[in-house]
Design a protein around this motif. Structure first.
Motif, short mmCIF file in Angstrom:
data_model
loop_
_atom_site.label_atom_id
_atom_site.label_comp_id
_atom_site.label_asym_id
_atom_site.label_seq_id
_atom_site.Cartn_x
_atom_site.Cartn_y
_atom_site.Cartn_z
N LYS A 112 0.81 -1.23 0.00
CA LYS A 112 0.00 0.00 0.00
C LYS A 112 0.84 1.27 0.00
CE LYS A 112 -3.82 -2.04 2.59
NZ LYS A 112 -4.56 -1.99 3.85
N ILE A 113 2.10 1.16 0.33
CA ILE A 113 2.94 2.36 0.47
C ILE A 113 2.97 3.20 -0.80
CG2 ILE A 113 5.30 3.16 0.87
CD1 ILE A 113 5.62 0.89 2.88
N PRO A 114 3.17 2.61 -1.99
CA PRO A 114 3.16 3.45 -3.20
C PRO A 114 1.83 4.18 -3.41
CG PRO A 114 4.13 1.31 -3.66
CD PRO A 114 3.51 1.21 -2.29
N ALA A 115 0.72 3.49 -3.14
CA ALA A 115 -0.60 4.13 -3.32
C ALA A 115 -0.76 5.29 -2.35
CB ALA A 115 -1.70 3.11 -3.10
N LEU A 116 -0.34 5.09 -1.11
CA LEU A 116 -0.42 6.16 -0.11
C LEU A 116 0.43 7.35 -0.52
CD1 LEU A 116 -0.39 4.42 3.40
CD2 LEU A 116 -2.00 6.15 2.61
N ALA A 117 1.62 7.07 -1.00
CA ALA A 117 2.54 8.14 -1.39
C ALA A 117 1.95 8.96 -2.54
CB ALA A 117 3.89 7.55 -1.79
N VAL A 118 1.40 8.26 -3.53
CA VAL A 118 0.83 8.96 -4.69
C VAL A 118 -0.39 9.78 -4.28
CG1 VAL A 118 -0.34 8.63 -6.90
CG2 VAL A 118 1.71 7.31 -6.38
N LEU A 119 -1.29 9.16 -3.52
CA LEU A 119 -2.50 9.88 -3.09
C LEU A 119 -2.16 11.09 -2.23
CD1 LEU A 119 -5.10 7.10 -2.22
CD2 LEU A 119 -5.38 8.92 -3.88
N SER A 120 -1.22 10.93 -1.32
CA SER A 120 -0.83 12.04 -0.45
C SER A 120 -0.22 13.17 -1.25
CB SER A 120 0.16 11.55 0.62
OG SER A 120 -0.44 10.57 1.44
N TYR A 121 0.61 12.80 -2.23
CA TYR A 121 1.23 13.83 -3.08
C TYR A 121 0.17 14.56 -3.90
CZ TYR A 121 3.95 15.95 -6.83
OH TYR A 121 4.48 16.84 -7.73
N MET A 122 -0.77 13.80 -4.47
CA MET A 122 -1.85 14.41 -5.25
C MET A 122 -2.67 15.36 -4.39
SD MET A 122 -3.18 11.11 -7.45
CE MET A 122 -4.67 11.98 -7.96
N TYR A 123 -2.97 14.93 -3.16
CA TYR A 123 -3.76 15.76 -2.25
C TYR A 123 -3.04 17.06 -1.94
CZ TYR A 123 -6.77 16.90 1.73
OH TYR A 123 -7.64 17.52 2.59
N GLU A 124 -1.74 16.97 -1.68
CA GLU A 124 -0.95 18.16 -1.34
C GLU A 124 -0.89 19.13 -2.50
OE1 GLU A 124 3.66 19.31 -0.20
OE2 GLU A 124 2.99 17.24 -0.01
N VAL A 125 -0.63 18.61 -3.71
CA VAL A 125 -0.54 19.47 -4.90
C VAL A 125 -1.89 20.11 -5.20
CG1 VAL A 125 -0.14 19.51 -7.39
CG2 VAL A 125 1.41 18.23 -5.90
N PHE A 126 -2.94 19.31 -5.13
CA PHE A 126 -4.28 19.82 -5.39
C PHE A 126 -4.64 20.92 -4.40
CE2 PHE A 126 -8.86 19.79 -4.67
CZ PHE A 126 -9.35 19.88 -5.95
N ALA A 127 -4.39 20.67 -3.12
CA ALA A 127 -4.72 21.66 -2.09
C ALA A 127 -3.93 22.95 -2.29
CB ALA A 127 -4.44 21.08 -0.71
N ARG A 128 -2.65 22.83 -2.63
CA ARG A 128 -1.82 24.01 -2.82
C ARG A 128 -2.33 24.87 -3.98
NH1 ARG A 128 2.76 21.58 -2.64
NH2 ARG A 128 3.05 21.26 -4.87
N ASN A 129 -2.66 24.22 -5.10
CA ASN A 129 -3.14 24.96 -6.26
C ASN A 129 -4.54 25.53 -6.04
OD1 ASN A 129 -0.87 24.62 -7.95
ND2 ASN A 129 -1.50 22.53 -8.41
N GLU A 130 -5.40 24.74 -5.40
CA GLU A 130 -6.76 25.22 -5.14
C GLU A 130 -6.74 26.40 -4.17
OE1 GLU A 130 -10.60 25.84 -3.61
OE2 GLU A 130 -9.00 25.00 -2.36
N THR A 131 -5.85 26.35 -3.18
CA THR A 131 -5.72 27.46 -2.24
C THR A 131 -5.24 28.72 -2.94
OG1 THR A 131 -5.29 25.99 -0.37
CG2 THR A 131 -4.55 28.26 -0.15
N LYS A 132 -4.30 28.57 -3.86
CA LYS A 132 -3.79 29.72 -4.62
C LYS A 132 -4.92 30.38 -5.41
CE LYS A 132 -0.31 31.02 -8.08
NZ LYS A 132 -1.23 31.55 -9.10
#
Length: 291
Positions: A112-132
């Motif tokens: 599960k580690i790769p899936a968690l890493a990808v999802l967490s990264y996607m969430y962080e990037v999405f949140a950063r751009n949406e906040t901007k």
């Protein structure tokens, strides 16, 4: 409703279907369904939330600027924009939580580690751009507020929201303490006016300004720019602001609300009942209660 409707027409915005008056020191708009606790009623369509305590602290011009800002979100379809992204946040967060909470161990857990890493990264990037994007939309909405009542009125209104909202938690705790002693406040909004006026009169303005310049105004759905960033967007120099600009007016915008004292007292009673029902207050014995 009449005042807000006329302002919406002037700004080329839709008028909210509902105006909710509450005690929390905030203003916001949403087109999500809203449940009004006091009246036990579900509200649909566009809703504007108005803070009764802050209305006591603002002039009519400042209130016009703040409501103009909120109507600017309707004009820019920002509430619909936010509604589209809420399910994305929710879905990603639930997926990450499900992966974290699984009790599987060994090879399956490591897989599960790769899936968690990808999802967490996607969430962080999405949140950063949406906040901007959200911050940019806030600054655009500020222009609607300035259009409604002038840049200086919006600047002083934002300064009041930044400063006075920080005092609300203290009033709430004081009210809890008083209820525990058997003392009942009839109108928290009125008490907040008096206590806030005392606080601002006894504080050095340079300290107040320093505290609020980098503060973000709280909002249920996104992150606002700092007060200093918003002043820059309005082309207002912080040096132009004085203590008089954030002192409560002799006649507040609360006068725009019909039967406002009755509404505030009803909200105050509900606040007391809620604190007691959620066991935040330990009531004294009847013979110990004070008048």
């Amino acid at each position: 409703h009449r005042f807000v409707g006329e302002l919406a027409n002037r700004l080329g915005s839709i008028a909210p279907s509902n105006i909710v008056i509450g005690l929390e020191p905030s203003f916001f708009v949403t087109n999500a369904d809203v449940y009004a606790l006091v009246d036990q009623k579900m509200l649909t369509g566009e809703t504007l939330f108005v803070s009764a305590p802050l209305c006591r602290l603002m002039t009519k011009e400042e209130f016009t600027a703040v409501v103009g800002h909120e109507l600017g979100h309707f004009r820019g379809a920002d509430t619909a924009y936010s509604m589209k992204f809420s399910p994305v946040y929710s879905g990603m967060a639930q997926a990450i939580s499900a992966l974290h909470s699984s009790e599987e161990e060994g090879a399956t857990s490591y897989a599960k580690i790769p899936a968690l890493a990808v999802l967490s990264y996607m969430y962080e990037v999405f949140a950063r751009n949406e906040t901007k994007v959200g911050r940019e939309r806030e600054l655009i909405a500020d222009q609607a507020g300035a259009e409604a009542s002038g840049p200086k009125a919006l600047a002083t209104a934002l300064g009041k929201v930044s400063f006075y909202s920080s005092l609300w938690a203290h009033l709430q705790q004081n009210n809890i303490d008083r209820l525990g002693e058997g003392r009942v406040t009839k109108n928290l909004s009125s008490v907040f006016l008096d206590s806030s006026k005392y606080d601002v009169e006894h504080e050095r303005f340079d300290e107040i300004l320093k505290a609020i310049l980098e503060k973000r105004i709280s909002h249920p759905t996104d992150t606002h720019p700092t007060f200093s960033e918003r002043l820059a967007g309005l082309e207002i120099d912080p040096e132009e602001l004085t203590k008089n600009d954030i002192l409560p007016p002799d006649i507040g915008a609360i006068e725009l609300i019909d039967s406002y004292s009755e509404i505030e007292e009803k909200l105050t009673l509900f606040e007391h009942q809620w604190r007691i029902a959620t066991q935040q207050v330990e009531l004294p014995q009847e013979e110990e209660q004070k008048v």
